[in-house]
Design a protein around this motif. Structure first.
Motif, short mmCIF file in Angstrom:
data_model
loop_
_atom_site.label_atom_id
_atom_site.label_comp_id
_atom_site.label_asym_id
_atom_site.label_seq_id
_atom_site.Cartn_x
_atom_site.Cartn_y
_atom_site.Cartn_z
N LEU A 230 0.82 -1.21 0.00
CA LEU A 230 0.00 0.00 0.00
C LEU A 230 0.85 1.26 0.00
CD1 LEU A 230 -2.81 1.25 0.11
CD2 LEU A 230 -2.79 0.92 2.60
N ILE A 231 1.87 1.32 0.86
CA ILE A 231 2.64 2.55 0.97
C ILE A 231 3.55 2.78 -0.24
CG2 ILE A 231 2.59 2.47 3.48
CD1 ILE A 231 5.52 1.58 3.43
N THR A 232 3.84 1.73 -0.99
CA THR A 232 4.70 1.88 -2.16
C THR A 232 3.93 2.03 -3.46
OG1 THR A 232 4.88 -0.54 -2.34
CG2 THR A 232 6.62 0.61 -1.11
N HIS A 233 2.61 1.97 -3.39
CA HIS A 233 1.82 2.01 -4.63
C HIS A 233 1.92 3.40 -5.27
CE1 HIS A 233 -1.30 1.40 -7.56
NE2 HIS A 233 -1.39 0.13 -7.19
N PRO A 234 2.25 3.49 -6.57
CA PRO A 234 2.44 4.80 -7.20
C PRO A 234 1.17 5.62 -7.37
CG PRO A 234 2.61 3.02 -8.83
CD PRO A 234 2.57 2.38 -7.48
N MET A 235 0.01 5.00 -7.25
CA MET A 235 -1.24 5.75 -7.42
C MET A 235 -1.77 6.33 -6.11
SD MET A 235 -3.41 3.57 -10.21
CE MET A 235 -2.78 3.28 -11.86
N ASP A 237 -1.71 9.06 -3.31
CA ASP A 237 -1.26 10.46 -3.22
C ASP A 237 -0.82 10.85 -1.81
OD1 ASP A 237 -1.94 11.39 -5.98
OD2 ASP A 237 -3.96 10.82 -5.34
N LYS A 238 -1.38 10.21 -0.80
CA LYS A 238 -1.07 10.57 0.58
C LYS A 238 -1.15 9.33 1.46
CE LYS A 238 -2.91 13.21 4.55
NZ LYS A 238 -1.70 13.94 4.97
N VAL A 239 -0.24 9.25 2.42
CA VAL A 239 -0.26 8.19 3.43
C VAL A 239 -0.47 8.84 4.79
CG1 VAL A 239 0.99 6.32 4.53
CG2 VAL A 239 1.30 6.74 2.09
N SER A 240 -1.47 8.35 5.52
CA SER A 240 -1.70 8.77 6.89
C SER A 240 -1.53 7.54 7.77
CB SER A 240 -3.11 9.35 7.06
OG SER A 240 -3.33 9.71 8.40
N PHE A 241 -0.57 7.62 8.70
CA PHE A 241 -0.18 6.44 9.48
C PHE A 241 -0.05 6.80 10.94
CE2 PHE A 241 3.45 4.23 11.49
CZ PHE A 241 2.99 2.93 11.48
N THR A 242 -0.50 5.91 11.81
CA THR A 242 -0.24 6.00 13.24
C THR A 242 0.37 4.68 13.68
OG1 THR A 242 -2.10 7.51 13.60
CG2 THR A 242 -1.25 6.34 15.52
N GLY A 243 1.55 4.76 14.31
CA GLY A 243 2.21 3.53 14.73
C GLY A 243 3.65 3.78 15.14
N GLY A 248 7.18 4.36 10.45
CA GLY A 248 7.09 5.73 9.97
C GLY A 248 8.27 6.10 9.09
N ARG A 249 9.46 5.69 9.49
CA ARG A 249 10.65 5.97 8.67
C ARG A 249 10.54 5.26 7.32
NH1 ARG A 249 13.73 4.77 13.84
NH2 ARG A 249 14.20 6.81 14.75
N ARG A 250 10.04 4.03 7.33
CA ARG A 250 9.88 3.30 6.07
C ARG A 250 8.89 4.01 5.15
NH1 ARG A 250 11.05 1.74 1.68
NH2 ARG A 250 9.78 0.13 0.66
N ILE A 251 7.83 4.57 5.72
CA ILE A 251 6.85 5.29 4.91
C ILE A 251 7.47 6.54 4.30
CG2 ILE A 251 4.72 6.66 5.07
CD1 ILE A 251 3.72 4.54 7.09
N VAL A 252 8.27 7.25 5.06
CA VAL A 252 8.95 8.44 4.51
C VAL A 252 9.84 8.03 3.34
CG1 VAL A 252 10.61 10.25 4.99
CG2 VAL A 252 8.81 9.76 6.64
N GLU A 253 10.58 6.95 3.50
CA GLU A 253 11.44 6.47 2.41
C GLU A 253 10.61 6.11 1.18
OE1 GLU A 253 13.40 3.13 4.07
OE2 GLU A 253 14.76 4.30 5.35
N ALA A 254 9.51 5.38 1.41
CA ALA A 254 8.69 4.92 0.29
C ALA A 254 7.97 6.07 -0.40
CB ALA A 254 7.66 3.89 0.79
N SER A 255 7.73 7.14 0.32
CA SER A 255 6.99 8.27 -0.27
C SER A 255 7.84 9.10 -1.22
CB SER A 255 6.46 9.18 0.85
OG SER A 255 7.53 9.87 1.50
N ALA A 256 9.16 8.96 -1.10
CA ALA A 256 10.04 9.84 -1.87
C ALA A 256 9.90 9.65 -3.37
CB ALA A 256 11.49 9.61 -1.44
N GLY A 257 9.67 8.42 -3.82
CA GLY A 257 9.64 8.16 -5.25
C GLY A 257 8.57 8.92 -5.99
N THR A 258 7.41 9.10 -5.38
CA THR A 258 6.31 9.82 -6.03
C THR A 258 5.89 11.06 -5.24
OG1 THR A 258 4.73 8.32 -4.95
CG2 THR A 258 5.39 7.77 -7.20
N MET A 259 6.69 11.47 -4.28
CA MET A 259 6.42 12.65 -3.47
C MET A 259 5.03 12.59 -2.82
SD MET A 259 9.06 14.48 -3.32
CE MET A 259 10.65 14.58 -4.15
N LYS A 260 4.72 11.44 -2.26
CA LYS A 260 3.45 11.31 -1.55
C LYS A 260 3.41 12.27 -0.37
CE LYS A 260 2.62 6.36 -2.40
NZ LYS A 260 3.56 6.24 -3.53
#
Length: 500
Positions: A230-235, A237-243, A248-260
């Protein structure tokens, strides 16, 4: 008598939990069997979404956002829809509390406390319904050039991946879904594998309220494979996560490719700061209650680090110890039970390990530190634990334990207290106990944390909630949460024949 939730499980008549994709409930790539944390008994099974299932859910959300009338629904209709969601949540509050007790073992007695209740979730939907017809921008005068209008508009951010923790499914479901739907986004929701059935029922209620097919999609399962897909899917636009911070660090890394766009709430090691002019007994009871009652300290904002003036130290520890002795465990459906088990064996081992580490590093164990036996032995229970004479540099004062463990650290003066409060990688919440209003405001402004409660602490639907430093990015609650699900667009309109 052996502790069991079997009858409550049978009364709930749980069906297998399915995925929701484009309005249709379907099987996943595999299944997960959930066991109750208080008894070890099998509660039920639900689908695990693989990469193909997640792709189908995201594509459905993308199509509905790009091609359907949903993002441009009239404000009045959208307001009424969210208020119907709010009403249905309230109507089914008892049912949802029972499902939560089967999911994560949180007792029914705690499910009526406002911050952990269905009522606060309903209020969050109601609050965000009120923002829908106020999603305005600005009309600005020309700064240079010809005669023209300069305008700003707020538009929905797009497809949102909303990833929930297991410890507060009601509140977090609402804090992510309500602003996203209010803004006109579509959502792919992933509940925790340890709190799935209550979330699936809330989604059913949203559909009953009239949320169109494909606007909310649900993929269930653990972080691997479901969350990662889910967090790496290119379609998305935004990830909202609590945990956790690690995720959280992994989500930031994964968001970089498409600037989520990313909103993260990643926990804390929140201090309670107690001055000698406070009601010290109340401060001790409140702080220990926050760490032990209800969720057994498994709350991101629990004040698990008490910074107490030396003149109030013994009184505070005594009051906290009294609360520790009053905590009851057992059947979450028993109204006399006041707290929950730890969520799984991994978390149990983690908490026990921190208790052992605290003793090894020289903290004084006041009470607790062990596990109950008898009927509770099969569950993931740990006794309420207090450590005194803690140095703020000790592991138990720096790391988020996420269990019923309070570390009490002495301080000498206001500057000392502020320094230790800020000496943390986290900055989510804090409690301040004093009868001096000037001191309260002065210290509150100096602490680098997202929320400060003075002589009490609460979470409310209209207030922003989030953290400084490694406690996350962004805020949930209030206007700031609604705006986090929008993009700001500028439009320039010439009023004459000249170019702008």
């Amino acid at each position: 008598m052996t502790l069991t939730v079997r009858q409550h499980r049978d009364d709930a008549a749980l069906k297998e939990g399915l995925l929701l994709v484009d309005g249709q409930w379907r099987q996943g790539a595999s299944t997960w069997t959930h066991h109750h944390p208080a008894t070890g008994e099998e509660v039920g099974t639900f689908a695990v979404a693989g990469a193909e299932d997640v792709d189908a859910a995201v594509r459905a959300a993308r199509r509905v956002f790009d091609e359907s009338p949903w993002p441009s629904m009239r404000a009045g209709e959208r307001c009424r829809l969210l208020r119907r969601c709010s009403d249905l949540l309230r109507e089914h509050a008892d049912e949802l509390r029972a499902l939560q007790a089967l999911d994560n073992g949180v007792p029914l007695s705690f499910g009526t406390v406002y911050a952990a209740s269905v009522d606060i979730a309903a209020d969050v939907f109601d609050h965000h319904a009120g923002w829908i017809d106020k999603a305005g921008g600005d009309t600005l005068p020309p700064y240079q050039g010809g005669d023209h209008l300069a305008m700003t508009f707020r538009e929905p951010v797009g497809v949102v991946a909303a990833i929930l923790p297991w410890n507060a499914p009601f509140l977090l479901f609402a804090q992510k879904l309500a602003p996203a739907l209010a803004a006109g986004c579509t959502v792919v929701l992933k509940p925790s594998e340890y709190a799935t059935f209550s979330v699936l029922r809330m989604v059913e209620l949203l559909l009953e309220a009239g949320v169109p097919e494909g606007v909310v999609n649900v993929v269930t399962g653990p972080g691997d494979p479901t969350g990662e897909a889910l967090i790496t899917h290119p379609m998305v636009d935004k990830v909202s996560f609590t945990g956790s911070r690690e995720t959280g660090r992994r989500i930031v890394e994964a968001s970089a490719g498409t600037m989520k766009r990313v909103s993260l709430e990643l926990g804390g090691k929140s201090p309670a700061i107690v001055f000698p002019d406070a009601d010290v007994g109340l401060a001790g009871m409140t702080t220990m209650g926050m760490v032990t009652l209800g969720l057994s300290g498994q709350a991101c904002v629990a004040h698990s680090r008490a910074l107490v003036h030396r003149d109030a130290y013994d009184e505070f520890v005594g009051a906290a110890e009294m609360i520790a002795g009053s905590v009851t465990y057992g059947d979450p459906f028993d109204p006399a039970v006041l707290s929950s088990p730890l969520i799984n064996a991994k978390q149990l081992d983690r908490v026990v390990g921190f208790i052992e580490r605290g003793q090894q590093e020289g903290a004084r164990l006041v009470t607790g530190g062990g596990r109950p036996d008898g009927d509770l032995a099969a569950g993931h229970f740990v006794q309420p634990t207090i450590f005194a004479d803690v140095d703020n540099a000790m592991t138990i004062a720096q790391q988020e334990i996420f269990g019923p463990v309070l570390s009490v650290v002495p301080f000498d003066d206001e500057d000392d207290a502020v320094r230790m409060a800020n000496d943390s990688e986290y900055g989510l919440g804090a409690g301040l106990y004093t009868s001096d209003a000037k001191r309260a405001f002065r210290v509150a402004r100096r602490i680098r944390t997202g929320t400060v409660g003075i002589n009490g602490f609460n979470v409310e639907p209209h207030l922003p909630f989030g953290g400084f430093k490694e406690s996350g990015l962004g805020r949930e609650g209030g206007r700031s949460a609604f705006e986090a699900y929008t993009e700001l667009k500028t439009v320039l309109l010439p009023l004459g024949d000249e170019m702008i």
